[in-house]
Design an enzyme around this catalytic site. Sequence first.
Site, PDB file in Angstrom:
ATOM      1  N   LYS A 126       0.877  -1.187   0.000  1.00  0.00           N
ATOM      2  CA  LYS A 126       0.000   0.000   0.000  1.00  0.00           C
ATOM      3  C   LYS A 126       0.904   1.224   0.000  1.00  0.00           C
ATOM      4  O   LYS A 126       2.037   1.161   0.489  1.00  0.00           O
ATOM      5  CB  LYS A 126      -0.881   0.000   1.251  1.00  0.00           C
ATOM      6  CG  LYS A 126      -2.098   0.875   1.157  1.00  0.00           C
ATOM      7  CD  LYS A 126      -3.268   0.192   0.457  1.00  0.00           C
ATOM      8  CE  LYS A 126      -4.409   1.142   0.192  1.00  0.00           C
ATOM      9  NZ  LYS A 126      -5.607   0.450  -0.311  1.00  0.00           N
ATOM     10  N   ASP A 166      -6.923   4.328  -4.639  1.00  0.00           N
ATOM     11  CA  ASP A 166      -7.601   4.235  -3.331  1.00  0.00           C
ATOM     12  C   ASP A 166      -8.193   5.626  -3.110  1.00  0.00           C
ATOM     13  O   ASP A 166      -8.417   6.365  -4.086  1.00  0.00           O
ATOM     14  CB  ASP A 166      -6.604   3.838  -2.220  1.00  0.00           C
ATOM     15  CG  ASP A 166      -7.295   3.479  -0.895  1.00  0.00           C
ATOM     16  OD1 ASP A 166      -7.858   2.383  -0.806  1.00  0.00           O
ATOM     17  OD2 ASP A 166      -7.293   4.299   0.042  1.00  0.00           O
TER      18      ASP A 166
HETATM   19  P1  NDP Z   1     -12.695   7.966  -3.072  1.00  0.00           P
HETATM   20  O1  NDP Z   1     -11.618   8.944  -2.849  1.00  0.00           O
HETATM   21  O2  NDP Z   1     -13.207   7.731  -4.433  1.00  0.00           O
HETATM   22  O3  NDP Z   1     -13.947   8.305  -2.141  1.00  0.00           O
HETATM   23  C1  NDP Z   1     -13.813   8.391  -0.754  1.00  0.00           C
HETATM   24  C2  NDP Z   1     -15.137   8.887  -0.171  1.00  0.00           C
HETATM   25  O4  NDP Z   1     -15.071   8.792   1.248  1.00  0.00           O
HETATM   26  C3  NDP Z   1     -15.403  10.337  -0.479  1.00  0.00           C
HETATM   27  O5  NDP Z   1     -16.786  10.545  -0.512  1.00  0.00           O
HETATM   28  C4  NDP Z   1     -14.757  11.059   0.698  1.00  0.00           C
HETATM   29  O6  NDP Z   1     -15.278  12.337   0.980  1.00  0.00           O
HETATM   30  C5  NDP Z   1     -15.098  10.109   1.832  1.00  0.00           C
HETATM   31  N1  NDP Z   1     -14.063  10.215   2.869  1.00  0.00           N
HETATM   32  C6  NDP Z   1     -12.724  10.049   2.721  1.00  0.00           C
HETATM   33  N2  NDP Z   1     -12.080  10.252   3.861  1.00  0.00           N
HETATM   34  C7  NDP Z   1     -13.041  10.556   4.771  1.00  0.00           C
HETATM   35  C8  NDP Z   1     -13.012  10.882   6.138  1.00  0.00           C
HETATM   36  N3  NDP Z   1     -11.852  10.923   6.817  1.00  0.00           N
HETATM   37  N4  NDP Z   1     -14.202  11.116   6.741  1.00  0.00           N
HETATM   38  C9  NDP Z   1     -15.373  11.071   6.060  1.00  0.00           C
HETATM   39  N5  NDP Z   1     -15.453  10.777   4.751  1.00  0.00           N
HETATM   40  C10 NDP Z   1     -14.313  10.525   4.123  1.00  0.00           C
HETATM   41  O7  NDP Z   1     -12.143   6.589  -2.428  1.00  0.00           O
HETATM   42  P2  NDP Z   1     -12.667   5.106  -2.653  1.00  0.00           P
HETATM   43  O8  NDP Z   1     -14.127   5.098  -2.892  1.00  0.00           O
HETATM   44  O9  NDP Z   1     -11.766   4.466  -3.626  1.00  0.00           O
HETATM   45  O10 NDP Z   1     -12.336   4.441  -1.235  1.00  0.00           O
HETATM   46  C11 NDP Z   1     -13.283   4.402  -0.166  1.00  0.00           C
HETATM   47  C12 NDP Z   1     -12.891   3.312   0.812  1.00  0.00           C
HETATM   48  O11 NDP Z   1     -12.852   2.038   0.133  1.00  0.00           O
HETATM   49  C13 NDP Z   1     -11.503   3.456   1.456  1.00  0.00           C
HETATM   50  O12 NDP Z   1     -11.538   2.925   2.757  1.00  0.00           O
HETATM   51  C14 NDP Z   1     -10.629   2.560   0.574  1.00  0.00           C
HETATM   52  O13 NDP Z   1      -9.457   2.126   1.254  1.00  0.00           O
HETATM   53  C15 NDP Z   1     -11.588   1.418   0.327  1.00  0.00           C
HETATM   54  N6  NDP Z   1     -11.284   0.570  -0.828  1.00  0.00           N
HETATM   55  C16 NDP Z   1     -11.173   1.107  -2.077  1.00  0.00           C
HETATM   56  C17 NDP Z   1     -10.893   0.295  -3.153  1.00  0.00           C
HETATM   57  C18 NDP Z   1     -10.867   0.804  -4.552  1.00  0.00           C
HETATM   58  O14 NDP Z   1     -10.784  -0.027  -5.470  1.00  0.00           O
HETATM   59  N7  NDP Z   1     -10.953   2.086  -4.800  1.00  0.00           N
HETATM   60  C19 NDP Z   1     -10.615  -1.140  -2.964  1.00  0.00           C
HETATM   61  C20 NDP Z   1     -10.836  -1.620  -1.612  1.00  0.00           C
HETATM   62  C21 NDP Z   1     -11.131  -0.768  -0.595  1.00  0.00           C
HETATM   63  P3  NDP Z   1     -14.453  13.660   0.545  1.00  0.00           P
HETATM   64  O15 NDP Z   1     -14.644  13.756  -0.933  1.00  0.00           O
HETATM   65  O16 NDP Z   1     -15.056  14.762   1.311  1.00  0.00           O
HETATM   66  O17 NDP Z   1     -13.016  13.395   0.927  1.00  0.00           O
END
Ligand code: NDP
Length: 453
Positions: A126, A166
């Site tokens: 990661k 991510d």
């Molecule tokens: P994105 O950046 O596309 O979206 C993240 C979302 O979560 C946004 O809406 C963001 O809001 C919100 N967010 C992020 N940090 C926080 C926080 N500290 N508090 C509240 N809301 C938050 O990321 P992903 O959708 O790719 O990832 C989301 C989750 O899924 C993570 O935990 C990631 O590790 C996990 N994941 C992702 C994978 C992938 O293929 N992308 C694979 C496996 C797991 P804002 O825009 O305001 O920051």
Amino acid sequence: MSQFVEDFMAEVKAKNPAEPEFHQAVQEVVESLEIVLEKHPEYKAAKILERIIEPERVILFRVPWLDDQGGVQVNRGLRIEMNSAIGPYKGGLRFHPSVNLGILKFLAFEQVFKNSLTTLPMGGGKGGSDFDPKGKSDNEVMRFCQNFMLELFRHLGPNTDVPAGDIGVGGREIGYMFGMYKKIRNEFTGVLTGKGINWGGSLIRPEATGYGAVYFAAEMLSTRSESMESKTCLVSGSGNVAQYTTEKINQLGGKVITLSDSSGYIYDPEGVDADKLAWVIDLKNVRRGRIKEYADRFSNAAYTPYDHNLDYNPLWDYKADCAFPSATQNEINGKDAQHLVDNGVYVISEGANMPTTPEGVEVFLNSNILYGLGKAANAGGVAVSGLEMAQNSARYSWTREEVDNRLKLIMKNIHSACINAADRFGQPGNYVVGANIAGFLKVADAMMDLGVV
Ligand code: NDP
């Protein structure tokens, strides 16, 4: 907590101070593995547990770049190469101001078990940076990505380390990084996944994590002879995972009534249907706006900004059947978990990594609900990344249908692996124990075969 876990964790904490998320991830796994180590003294003798929590390599580097005003900015880049016993390091890159060594170590550690569960030959890693893409121009994001890759490239390779996206790293960022990698190396190779479809990407990769989390929920429901049809669902986040979780829930006949970002959440009792979701995808991926705007656009929806004085998240306090946390780590605490259970939620499928605190996990495990932890439920993303690597090596592209069918089958197999391991070790229906044990055994056996390296 048993004496064994207590002693082990005391050492982990002393050796890795100020890394609470890493401690949390390790403790959950060690608690699950105690019974395995009792049955397999050879793992104990070979110090597999002590070795598996230690990264094979940590790379930390400076990323200087110029903003649009010509000012110098400096961020920190990191890559944790955690374990390569069963394949090249594989795992995403996160760009978010909260990124630090402990957070990336927890993510890399979880990735080792998750990748093992997919049945594909991928080790765990990661990386990322404390760079915040929010509010930056496309040119600033490009300059940052290029400078990030100017150091990271020397540690990557299709058989060495293959990052993906991510939080904060989507198609745009992967494109800028891949462009710079290709220029420096003078070769076109599958060294990142999540690539655009015209330059080596796989169909269904953007959808894979969200779709996979819903397929996993459907598998859990099938153990009670139920399906996703007519299920009311709470989803957090509005990024990649949340978007495609919503799409698949809609396709399977369910309804999503919440979405969020880090500023607040929306509640839409009529559901985020396909048209509204298309609007959200444009808002988040093209206009890069805030979820608040949803309530301005759709009059039936209400927006609630987060109140940081509350000790719970009101998003988790609605009547529903299923919850798909898809934002970030520790977004469901003990109180939230209790609200979910009290409101009738009996399926949790974690799209995010470690979104539930240990107190929350305890509530779920004591409530006889279907609790699918992230390591298993969100493995669809990395699984399709593995399929992207296979297609790149073969210089061939599979159809959408073919990739989706493989994803479905992988999620089904992960579900069976969890159930079988939990049964075998006397904890039927416990997906936490099942996922940790099934993920661990394959890596541990490989480490035994490879000797003390
Ligand atoms: P994105 O950046 O596309 O979206 C993240 C979302 O979560 C946004 O809406 C963001 O809001 C919100 N967010 C992020 N940090 C926080 C926080 N500290 N508090 C509240 N809301 C938050 O990321 P992903 O959708 O790719 O990832 C989301 C989750 O899924 C993570 O935990 C990631 O590790 C996990 N994941 C992702 C994978 C992938 O293929 N992308 C694979 C496996 C797991 P804002 O825009 O305001 O920051």
